[in-house]
Design a protein around this motif. Structure first.
Motif, PDB file in Angstrom:
ATOM      1  N   GLY A   1       4.446 -14.550  -8.248  1.00 42.28           N
ATOM      2  CA  GLY A   1       3.307 -13.918  -8.902  1.00 42.28           C
ATOM      3  C   GLY A   1       3.521 -12.422  -8.818  1.00 42.28           C
ATOM      4  N   ALA A   2       3.524 -11.734  -9.960  1.00 45.30           N
ATOM      5  CA  ALA A   2       3.796 -10.296  -9.944  1.00 45.30           C
ATOM      6  C   ALA A   2       3.563  -9.720 -11.331  1.00 45.30           C
ATOM      7  CB  ALA A   2       5.233 -10.006  -9.511  1.00 45.30           C
ATOM      8  N   LYS A   3       3.184  -8.442 -11.356  1.00 47.64           N
ATOM      9  CA  LYS A   3       3.156  -7.679 -12.594  1.00 47.64           C
ATOM     10  C   LYS A   3       4.140  -6.523 -12.465  1.00 47.64           C
ATOM     11  CE  LYS A   3      -1.660  -8.657 -13.828  1.00 47.64           C
ATOM     12  NZ  LYS A   3      -3.016  -8.087 -14.082  1.00 47.64           N
ATOM     13  N   ALA A   4       4.795  -6.209 -13.569  1.00 51.39           N
ATOM     14  CA  ALA A   4       5.677  -5.043 -13.618  1.00 51.39           C
ATOM     15  C   ALA A   4       4.989  -3.957 -14.433  1.00 51.39           C
ATOM     16  CB  ALA A   4       7.013  -5.405 -14.261  1.00 51.39           C
TER      17      ALA A   4
ATOM     18  N   LYS B   1       3.708 -10.414  -5.077  1.00 52.79           N
ATOM     19  CA  LYS B   1       3.551  -8.978  -4.832  1.00 52.79           C
ATOM     20  C   LYS B   1       3.951  -8.234  -6.099  1.00 52.79           C
ATOM     21  CE  LYS B   1       6.273  -9.371  -1.287  1.00 52.79           C
ATOM     22  NZ  LYS B   1       5.411  -8.715  -0.308  1.00 52.79           N
ATOM     23  N   ARG B   2       3.680  -6.953  -6.133  1.00 53.24           N
ATOM     24  CA  ARG B   2       4.071  -6.130  -7.276  1.00 53.24           C
ATOM     25  C   ARG B   2       5.579  -6.265  -7.515  1.00 53.24           C
ATOM     26  NH1 ARG B   2       5.127  -0.572  -7.117  1.00 53.24           N
ATOM     27  NH2 ARG B   2       4.421  -0.603  -4.948  1.00 53.24           N
TER      28      ARG B   2
ATOM     29  N   GLY C   1      -2.527  -3.207  -6.715  1.00 51.42           N
ATOM     30  CA  GLY C   1      -1.774  -3.919  -5.696  1.00 51.42           C
ATOM     31  C   GLY C   1      -2.314  -3.688  -4.303  1.00 51.42           C
ATOM     32  N   GLY C   2      -1.365  -3.561  -3.356  1.00 53.03           N
ATOM     33  CA  GLY C   2      -1.736  -3.495  -1.945  1.00 53.03           C
ATOM     34  C   GLY C   2      -2.650  -2.342  -1.592  1.00 53.03           C
ATOM     35  N   LEU C   3      -2.463  -1.190  -2.238  1.00 52.66           N
ATOM     36  CA  LEU C   3      -3.302  -0.025  -1.966  1.00 52.66           C
ATOM     37  C   LEU C   3      -4.772  -0.336  -2.234  1.00 52.66           C
ATOM     38  CD1 LEU C   3      -2.993   3.325  -1.628  1.00 52.66           C
ATOM     39  CD2 LEU C   3      -3.700   3.197  -4.005  1.00 52.66           C
ATOM     40  N   GLY C   4      -5.047  -0.936  -3.389  1.00 50.06           N
ATOM     41  CA  GLY C   4      -6.422  -1.255  -3.760  1.00 50.06           C
ATOM     42  C   GLY C   4      -6.997  -2.407  -2.970  1.00 50.06           C
ATOM     43  N   ARG C   5      -6.139  -3.387  -2.632  1.00 49.68           N
ATOM     44  CA  ARG C   5      -6.643  -4.511  -1.851  1.00 49.68           C
ATOM     45  C   ARG C   5      -6.947  -4.070  -0.422  1.00 49.68           C
ATOM     46  NH1 ARG C   5     -10.169  -7.986  -2.148  1.00 49.68           N
ATOM     47  NH2 ARG C   5     -10.498  -8.027   0.081  1.00 49.68           N
ATOM     48  N   LEU C   6      -6.142  -3.167   0.125  1.00 45.98           N
ATOM     49  CA  LEU C   6      -6.421  -2.626   1.448  1.00 45.98           C
ATOM     50  C   LEU C   6      -7.775  -1.916   1.449  1.00 45.98           C
ATOM     51  CD1 LEU C   6      -5.164  -2.040   4.333  1.00 45.98           C
ATOM     52  CD2 LEU C   6      -4.627   0.215   3.391  1.00 45.98           C
ATOM     53  N   ALA C   7      -8.036  -1.113   0.421  1.00 48.27           N
ATOM     54  CA  ALA C   7      -9.314  -0.406   0.332  1.00 48.27           C
ATOM     55  C   ALA C   7     -10.472  -1.389   0.306  1.00 48.27           C
ATOM     56  CB  ALA C   7      -9.331   0.487  -0.911  1.00 48.27           C
ATOM     57  N   ALA C   8     -10.315  -2.500  -0.406  1.00 47.11           N
ATOM     58  CA  ALA C   8     -11.374  -3.508  -0.454  1.00 47.11           C
ATOM     59  C   ALA C   8     -11.592  -4.144   0.918  1.00 47.11           C
ATOM     60  CB  ALA C   8     -11.024  -4.580  -1.491  1.00 47.11           C
ATOM     61  N   CYS C   9     -10.515  -4.446   1.618  1.00 45.69           N
ATOM     62  CA  CYS C   9     -10.642  -5.005   2.970  1.00 45.69           C
ATOM     63  C   CYS C   9     -11.324  -4.004   3.903  1.00 45.69           C
ATOM     64  CB  CYS C   9      -9.260  -5.369   3.520  1.00 45.69           C
ATOM     65  SG  CYS C   9      -8.536  -6.856   2.796  1.00 45.69           S
TER      66      CYS C   9
END
Length: 847
Positions: free
Chosen positions: A619-622, A581-582, A148-156
Motif C-alpha cells: 500500500g503506497a502512493k507516489a 508506507k509512502r 504520510g507519517g508526519l501527519g499521522r504522528l500529529a494525529a496521534c
C-alpha cells in the motif's frame, strides 16, 4: 469498493465478543468512562435526523443516519469542549500550540465513540433502530488533511495530548482536497482529486467570527518616527482572510477535549460588483478564486514556479493566522502581557513547513509592538521548539531568496538580520572559520541563493528534537554538527509513538477483547506498558491458539477485501507479508520486489520447492512528479499480476497492491499482517511509526537497523525480530570507498538474473523497457540506497522467516511478545517526554 473496507474487516462473530468485553470492562468499578444510556443516545440520533437533517424514517439514507449519529455524539463532545476551554481560561493555563501542515486523521466516528465511552451505547442504539453499525461507519470519508507519517504522528499526538489532559491546540490548513485519490490503470498510478469535503463532515464547527486577515506580497519602505529612528514598514500588500474550522479532539477516559483549528482561505473582497455590472463576470470573482486556491489542495506540485509560490504562501498563511489567533488567546486574560508570553505559550514546529512562523512572530514584535530586537529574539527562542523528521539533505526545505522577497519582503529582511547576528556569534566562537559560517548560514549561497528553513528552525528554537535515538544521533553527528557544537544541549531525542486507542483498541477489536479478558481490565489502553502482563502467557499453548485464531480471522477479512478491491483470491493460511508506507526509493519497495522475483524464479525452476506460501501486500502512493517511484508501483502491479495468474507455481506466491492507501485501509491491513517490512537503507528513515503499529498488532518485523527499528529490537528481543543488512557505519564506509553496484550484480548469479529479468520485456511483451527506469536506477544510476548491496542479506533473512513460520508455536510466541513489549512506543509516553523536557507543560484535569 474501498469504502467498504472497514466493515468487511469487522463483521465476524468475534467482534461481538470484543464489544461485550469492552462494554464490561468500561462498566467495571475501576472504569474511567461514563457510559451514556443507549436510549438517550437513540433519542439524540432521531432528534438530529428529524430536526437537523429534515429526514424521517422512510426517507433517511444510511449517510443521514451516520450524520445524525455523529451529531448526537458531538453534543457530548462539545459540552466537554466548553468545560475544557472554560477550565483552561479560568486558570490561565500554559498551552501548547502545535503547528503542522498535515494531520492524517482518518475517520473520526469510531475513535470518538471509543474515546467518549459511547461505543457500546451507540451499538445498542443503532441496533434498536435497525442500522448496521459497520455499514454506518463506512459512510465516513477519511479526512484529506495529510499524506504520510508526519501527519499521522500529529494525529496521534493530538489524541495523547487530550487523553493526558494537556492544554493544547493544533493548527493546520482546512484543505478542500487531500493529496489525491489513487487508482491503477494498466498498472500505472492514476491520480484523481481527493474530494473528501464534498459531503461535508459533522465533526467540524465553522468559526467565521474568529476570522483573521493577513497581508502578503507588497514591499518594504523605511519611515522615520518623531525621534528620527528609521523603522521598516510593510506596505502595498494584498490581504487574505483565514476562516477557522474547529475539530474537537476528545481524550480517552477523560473529560478533556482539545481543539484542532484549521484555516480556510478567503479573499478579503469576494466580489467586484463594478466589474460584474460591466459584464466582466469572470473578473468579478477572480480575486476570490485566486485566494481560495491557497487552501484548496494538500501539497501543490512544486516543480513549477507557480507551485513553489503557492506552497510558500500556504505555509505563511496558516502560521500567520495561527500566531494571530494564539496571541489573541493569550491577551484575552487581563493578567497576560508580552512579559509572560513565554511562560504561557509553547509553540512546536512539526518539521520545517511552519518555520516561517519565526520571522512572522519577530515581525509582529518588532513592527507591530515596537519591541527591541534582543527582547523580541528572547521571546521567540523561548517559545519555539522544532521537530526534525528527515535525514535526507535534499528533503530539507529551501526557498529561493527571490521568491521570498516577492511574497514576504519584510520577513526576508528579518531573516537576513537573524543570519547577521548568527554569523557574529560564529565568528566569536570560531574566529575566521569560513567553513563553519557556510555550514551554519541560514542563507545558502551555493547555486540559487536560498533560505534554509531547517537552519532557521534550529537557530530560533530552544529545543530541537529527532524522532528516534539513531535519528537524533545522526542529526548531531552528520546533519547539524556545527549547530550542535554552537548550541550545547539544544538537541534531544523524542522517539515517536502511536496512539493505542486507534491502533489496537479501535482497529483490532478481536485482539483488544482478548487482551482485556486476559489482563482483567482495559487500563492498558491508557498505559500501554501494562501489556507486559501478556508475557507470561506467550508460551501457553491455549493462549497461543487463541491469539493466532484472531490473526487468522483478521486475515480472512483482509482476504475478502483483497478479492473485492483487486480481484485476487488469496489464502488466509499463507504468510501475509506487508509493506505499507509512502513510495520512496529509500524505503526500498524495489528491494521487496527483487525478492519476490527471486522467489518466483526459484519456483519456476523447481515447482516442487518447499516454501511457505506468501501473500505480499503493498500500500503506497507516489508523489505525482516522482517518476521512478511511479515506475516501481507499475512494476509491482504488472509483475504481481503475472505471478498471480501463473498456474505453474501452485498459488504459493500472490502479490497485491491495494489502491488508495489511507488510514482506514491501514486499519484493515495492520491487524492481519504476519510480517512487517521495514527495510529502508540504514541511516535514511528518521523513525517510522508503521513499524510500531504492526508490531503492536502481533506482526514480526523484518528490517534494517534504521530509525525506530533499533529501539523495537531492544524492546522485543533479538529472537523476535528479523534484522538484516548494512549498518549505518557500514553504509558510510561503503560510500566512502566508492560503492559500485555492478560488483554485486556481477558476482551474484541470482541477483544478476532477476535484475536483467526486470529490465526485459518478459512481463510486458508488447512494450519495450517498461521497467528500465527502475533497472537503470540500480545499475547506471548508482543505486543510491544500496538495494543491490543488501539484497543477499535480505534474501537470506527471508529464509529465516520461512523457517520460523513453519514452527507456529515459536511464531505465535514471538508475535505475542511483540504485542506485549512495545509499550514504549505509545504516543502517550512521547507526549509526556515532550511536556516535561521541551514544553514545560503541566496537565490540567477537567472536572
Amino acid at each position: 469498493m474501498a469504502s467498504s473496507s472497514k466493515s468487511k474487516s469487522k463483521k465476524a462473530t468475534a467482534e461481538k465478543t470484543a464489544a461485550a468485553s469492552t462494554a464490561a470492562a468500561r462498566q467495571g468499578t475501576d472504569s474511567p468512562f461514563d457510559v451514556t444510556d443507549s436510549a438517550q443516545l437513540k433519542e439524540g440520533i432521531l432528534r438530529h435526523l428529524t430536526y437537523t437533517l429534515a429526514r424521517d424514517l422512510k426517507t433517511a439514507q444510511l449517510s443521514d443516519w451516520w450524520i445524525a449519529t455523529s451529531l448526537a455524539v458531538r453534543e457530548h463532545i462539545l459540552a466537554r469542549l466548553i468545560d475544557t476551554q472554560g477550565t483552561h481560561n479560568d486558570n490561565n493555563v500554559r498551552r501548547l500550540y502545535y503547528l503542522s501542515l498535515e494531520y492524517l486523521m482518518g475517520r473520526l466516528t469510531e475513535s470518538n465513540l471509543y474515546n467518549t465511552g459511547l461505543n457500546a451505547a451507540a451499538r445498542d442504539a443503532l441496533a434498536g433502530l435497525g442500522i448496521d453499525y459497520h455499514k454506518l461507519l463506512d459512510q465516513e470519508t477519511d479526512m484529506g488533511l495529510g499524506n504520510g507519517g508526519l501527519g499521522r504522528l500529529a494525529a496521534c499526538f493530538l489524541d495523547s495530548l487530550a487523553t493526558l489532559d494537556y492544554p493544547a491546540i493544533g493548527y493546520g490548513i482546512h484543505y478542500e482536497f487531500g493529496l489525491f485519490r489513487q487508482e491503477f490503470v494498466n498498472g500505472y498510478q492514476v491520480e484523481y482529486p481527493d474530494s473528501w469535503m464534498i459531503n461535508g463532515t459533522p465533526w467540524e464547527v465553522a468559526r467565521p467570527e474568529n476570522r483573521i486577515t493577513i497581508p502578503i506580497y507588497g514591499r518594504v519602505e523605511n519611515v522615520f518616527d518623531d525621534r528620527g529612528n528609521c523603522r521598516p514598514r510593510w506596505v502595498d500588500t494584498k490581504t487574505i482572510v483565514g476562516i477557522p474550522y474547529d475539530i474537537p479532539i476528545a481524550g480517552f477516559g477523560t473529560k478533556t477535549v482539545n481543539l484542532l483549528r484549521l484555516w480556510s482561505s478567503r479573499a478579503a473582497s469576494e466580489f467586484d460588483l463594478q466589474a460584474f455590472n460591466a459584464g466582466g463576470y469572470v473578473e468579478a470573482v477572480r480575486e476570490k478564486a485566486v485566494m481560495e486556491t491557497i487552501s484548496k489542495v494538500l501539497y501543490p506540485n512544486d516543480k513549477t514556479e507557480n507551485g513553489k509560490e503557492l506552497r510558500l504562501i500556504q505555509q505563511y498563511f496558516f502560521v500567520a493566522c495561527s500566531l494571530r489567533d494564539l496571541i489573541r488567546r493569550h491577551f484575552r486574560s487581563p493578567e497576560n502581557s508580552w512579559d509572560n508570553f513565554p511562560a504561557k505559550v509553547a509553540i512546536q514546529l512539526n518539521d520545517t513547513h511552519p518555520a516561517v512562523a519565526v520571522p512572522e512572530l519577530m515581525r509582529v514584535l518588532l513592527d507591530d509592538e515596537n519591541t527591541p530586537w534582543d527582547r523580541a529574539w528572547d521571546i521567540v527562542t523561548k517559545v519555539f521548539g522544532y521537530t526534525n523528521h528527515t535525514l535526507l539533505p535534499e528533503a530539507l526545505e529551501k526557498w529561493s531568496v527571490a521568491l521570498f522577497e516577492r511574497i514576504l519582503p519584510r520577513h526576508l529582511q528579518i531573516i537576513y538580520d537573524i543570519n547577521t547576528r548568527l554569523m557574529q556569534t560564529i565568528e566569536a566562537r570560531w574566529p575566521g572559520d569560513v567553513e563553519k559560517k557556510r555550514a551554519c548560514s541560514i542563507i545558502d549561497e551555493q547555486g540559487v541563493k536560498s533560505v534554509r528553513m531547517a537552519g532557521l528552525s534550529v537557530v530560533a528554537s530552544h529545543a530541537v528534537n529527532g524522532v528516534a535515538a539513531l535519528h537524533t544521533d545522526l542529526l548531531k553527528k552528520h546533519l547539524f554538527p556545527e549547530y550542535d557544537a554552537l548550541f550545547p544541549g539544544r538537541f534531544q531525542n523524542k522517539t515517536n509513538g502511536i496512539t493505542p486507542r486507534r491502533w489496537l483498541l479501535d482497529c483490532n477489536p478481536r485482539l483488544s477483547a482478548l487482551i482485556t479478558a486476559t489482563l482483567g481490565h482495559e487500563k492498558w489502553a491508557r498505559d500501554l506498558d501494562l501489556l507486559r502482563g501478556l508475557e507470561k502467557h506467550a508460551g501457553d499453548a491455549a493462549f497461543q491458539k487463541e491469539f493466532m485464531a484472531i490473526k487468522h480471522a483478521n486475515k480472512v477479512d483482509l482476504a475478502g477485501l483483497i478479492k473485492t478491491e483487486c480481484g485476487v483470491e488469496v489464502s488466509p493460511d499463507a504468510l501475509f507479508d506487508v509493506q505499507i508506507k509512502r513510495l520512496h526509493e529509500y524505503k526500498r519497495q524495489h528491494l521487496n520486489l527483487l525478492h519476490i522475483l527471486a522467489l518466483y524464479r526459484r519456483l519456476l525452476q523447481n515447482p516442487s520447492l518447499d516454501i511457505v506460501p506468501r501473500v505480499f501486500v503493498f500500500g503506497a502512493k507516489a508523489a505525482p512528479g516522482y517518476d521512478l517511484a511511479k515506475n516501481i508501483i507499475r512494476a509491482i502491479n504488472i509483475i504481481g499480476s503475472h505471478i498471480n495468474h501463473d498456474p505453474r507455481i501452485g498459488g504459493k506466491l500472490k502479490v497485491v497492491f491495494l489502491p488508495n492507501y489511507r488510514v482506514s485501509l491501514a486499519e484493515c491491513i495492520i491487524p492481519a499482517a504476519d510480517l512487517s517490512e521495514q527495510i529502508s537503507t540504514a541511516g535514511k528513515e528518521a523513525s517510522g511509526t508503521g513499524n510500531m503499529k504492526l508490531a503492536l498488532n502481533g506482526a514480526l518485523t523484518i528490517g534494517t537497523l534504521d530509525g525506530a527499528n533499533v529501539e523495537i529490537k531492544e524492546e522485543v528481543g533479538d529472537e523476535n525480530i528479523f534484522i538484516f543488512g548494512l549498518t549505518v557505519e557500514e553504509v558510510e564506509a561503503l560510500h566512502a570507498k566508492g560503492y559500485r553496484p555492478r560488483e554485486y550484480y556481477e558476482r551474484d548469479e541470482e541477483l544478476r538474473a532477476i535484475v536483467d529479468w526486470l529490465g526485459s520485456n518478459y512481463f510486458t511483451p508488447s512494450e519495450n523497457g517498461a521497467f528500465a527506469l527502475t533497472q537503470r536506477s540500480l545499475l547506471d544510476g548508482g543505486d543510491p540506497f544500496l538495494v543491490l548491496a543488501d539484497f543477499r542479506a535480505y534474501s537470506d533473512c527471508h529464509a529465516r522467516v520461512d523457517k520460523k513460520y513453519r514452527d507456529q508455536a515459536a511464531w505465535a510466541r514471538s508475535a505475542i511478545l511483540n504485542t506485549a513489549r512495545v509499550g514504549k512506543f505509545s504516543s502517550d509516553r512521547t507526549i509526556r517526554e515532550y511536556a516535561a523536557q521541551i514544553w514545560n507543560l503541566p496537565a490540567v484535569k477537567v472536572d
